[in-house]
Design a protein around this motif. Sequence first.
Motif, short mmCIF file in Angstrom:
data_model
loop_
_atom_site.label_atom_id
_atom_site.label_comp_id
_atom_site.label_asym_id
_atom_site.label_seq_id
_atom_site.Cartn_x
_atom_site.Cartn_y
_atom_site.Cartn_z
N LEU A 189 2.62 -9.03 5.21
CA LEU A 189 2.29 -7.60 5.18
C LEU A 189 3.55 -6.83 4.83
N ILE A 190 3.52 -6.11 3.71
CA ILE A 190 4.71 -5.43 3.20
C ILE A 190 4.47 -3.93 3.08
N PHE A 191 5.38 -3.15 3.62
CA PHE A 191 5.38 -1.71 3.44
C PHE A 191 6.77 -1.28 3.00
N GLY A 192 6.86 -0.11 2.39
CA GLY A 192 8.16 0.41 1.98
C GLY A 192 8.14 1.92 1.84
N SER A 193 9.32 2.50 1.86
CA SER A 193 9.41 3.96 1.76
C SER A 193 9.23 4.45 0.33
N ASP A 194 9.44 3.56 -0.64
CA ASP A 194 9.21 3.92 -2.04
C ASP A 194 8.80 2.67 -2.82
N ILE A 195 8.41 2.86 -4.06
CA ILE A 195 7.90 1.76 -4.88
C ILE A 195 8.95 0.69 -5.10
N ASP A 196 10.18 1.10 -5.36
CA ASP A 196 11.24 0.12 -5.60
C ASP A 196 11.41 -0.82 -4.41
N GLU A 197 11.34 -0.26 -3.22
CA GLU A 197 11.50 -1.09 -2.02
C GLU A 197 10.35 -2.07 -1.89
N VAL A 198 9.12 -1.60 -2.12
CA VAL A 198 7.94 -2.47 -2.01
C VAL A 198 8.03 -3.61 -3.03
N VAL A 199 8.34 -3.26 -4.28
CA VAL A 199 8.37 -4.27 -5.34
C VAL A 199 9.52 -5.26 -5.12
N GLU A 200 10.64 -4.78 -4.61
CA GLU A 200 11.76 -5.68 -4.33
C GLU A 200 11.35 -6.73 -3.29
N LYS A 201 10.63 -6.30 -2.26
CA LYS A 201 10.18 -7.23 -1.23
C LYS A 201 9.18 -8.23 -1.81
N ILE A 202 8.28 -7.74 -2.67
CA ILE A 202 7.30 -8.63 -3.29
C ILE A 202 8.00 -9.67 -4.16
N SER A 203 9.02 -9.24 -4.92
CA SER A 203 9.72 -10.14 -5.83
C SER A 203 10.45 -11.26 -5.09
N LYS A 204 10.81 -11.03 -3.85
CA LYS A 204 11.53 -12.03 -3.05
C LYS A 204 10.58 -12.94 -2.28
N ASP A 205 9.29 -12.69 -2.39
CA ASP A 205 8.27 -13.47 -1.68
C ASP A 205 7.61 -14.44 -2.66
N ASP A 206 7.42 -15.69 -2.24
CA ASP A 206 6.86 -16.66 -3.18
C ASP A 206 5.33 -16.69 -3.18
N ARG A 207 4.69 -15.85 -2.39
CA ARG A 207 3.23 -15.76 -2.42
C ARG A 207 2.82 -14.96 -3.65
N ARG A 208 1.86 -15.50 -4.42
CA ARG A 208 1.60 -14.99 -5.76
C ARG A 208 0.37 -14.12 -5.89
N ILE A 209 -0.36 -13.91 -4.82
CA ILE A 209 -1.50 -12.99 -4.84
C ILE A 209 -1.11 -11.74 -4.06
N VAL A 210 -1.32 -10.58 -4.65
CA VAL A 210 -0.97 -9.30 -4.01
C VAL A 210 -2.24 -8.48 -3.82
N GLY A 211 -2.57 -8.20 -2.58
CA GLY A 211 -3.70 -7.35 -2.28
C GLY A 211 -3.22 -5.95 -1.96
N ILE A 212 -3.66 -4.97 -2.72
CA ILE A 212 -3.24 -3.58 -2.50
C ILE A 212 -4.43 -2.78 -1.99
N SER A 213 -4.25 -2.08 -0.90
CA SER A 213 -5.30 -1.24 -0.34
C SER A 213 -4.94 0.23 -0.53
N CYS A 214 -5.92 1.00 -1.01
CA CYS A 214 -5.70 2.43 -1.23
C CYS A 214 -6.92 3.19 -0.71
N ALA A 215 -6.69 4.10 0.21
CA ALA A 215 -7.80 4.77 0.87
C ALA A 215 -8.33 5.98 0.13
N GLY A 216 -7.46 6.70 -0.57
CA GLY A 216 -7.94 7.94 -1.16
C GLY A 216 -7.23 8.34 -2.44
N THR A 217 -7.76 9.37 -3.09
CA THR A 217 -7.23 9.83 -4.37
C THR A 217 -5.83 10.41 -4.24
#
Length: 253
Positions: free
Chosen positions: A160-188
């Motif tokens: 489970l990954i959260f970040g204060s901005d997109i760069d932080e989130v993507v940096e964490k994802i890039s360092k993780d070897d799990r290859r499926i990313v589930g993104i949840s978005c509640a509203g417009t």
Amino acid sequence: MARKVRSKQAIDALAEQAVAQLVRSIQHGGLPTETVDSMTPPHVTAMACALAMDDESAAEELVHDLLEAGVSIEDLCVDHLAPAARVLGEWWEADRVAFTDVSHAAGRIRAILHSLPYSGPVAACGTTGAIFTAPPTETHTLGVSMAADHFRRLGWDVGLIFGSDIDEVVEKISKDDRRIVGISCAGTHALPSLTDLVASIRKTCPDRRIILSGAITTDPAMASKLPEVDGIAKTVLGAEQLFEKMVERAQPE
């Protein structure tokens, strides 16, 4: 089949009793009558009200009774806790409950989830696993946390990954070897951030498979505005099926 019938009858009875108790509690400073009367079905109303009540034991007792009646942990999460959380968000946006009530309810949901036992065989995902995240501007992160917990109970290796901005989130994802990313978005409100997040993941981690879920995927007006992803899951079952299909494609070459 007989067991399912008995469980259904027991659950209906519990829901009716819970709603009746909650309505009576209104006379002693509980939730507004219009809040209770506006919601159906009864079991969702009962759970949402119990979670928002001052009595911290109300939700725990209702969860205990549901499990005793034969409700599985998966059904408890999918059919009771998740819709109750969504309803509480709707009540808050409609000014029917205070933010503090919703905040306390979210904390209770997390506590309930952490108290539930993990059981069942490991899913057929091997060691691939998945990452769950949300756009940085998304304020409703309880849903993605519950989804992560749900897939862990199915046997998935979930981060489970959260970040204060997109760069932080993507940096964490890039360092993780799990290859499926589930993104949840509640509203417009989070659509611009969602679009930028998907684009950044595509650029930085092109081998990742992205699945989008959340309330935004069920909004017809948003259908043409959603970023291009590898799959859209509008239900929990749909998410399970998509994740399983992504496993083989997500395996490294």
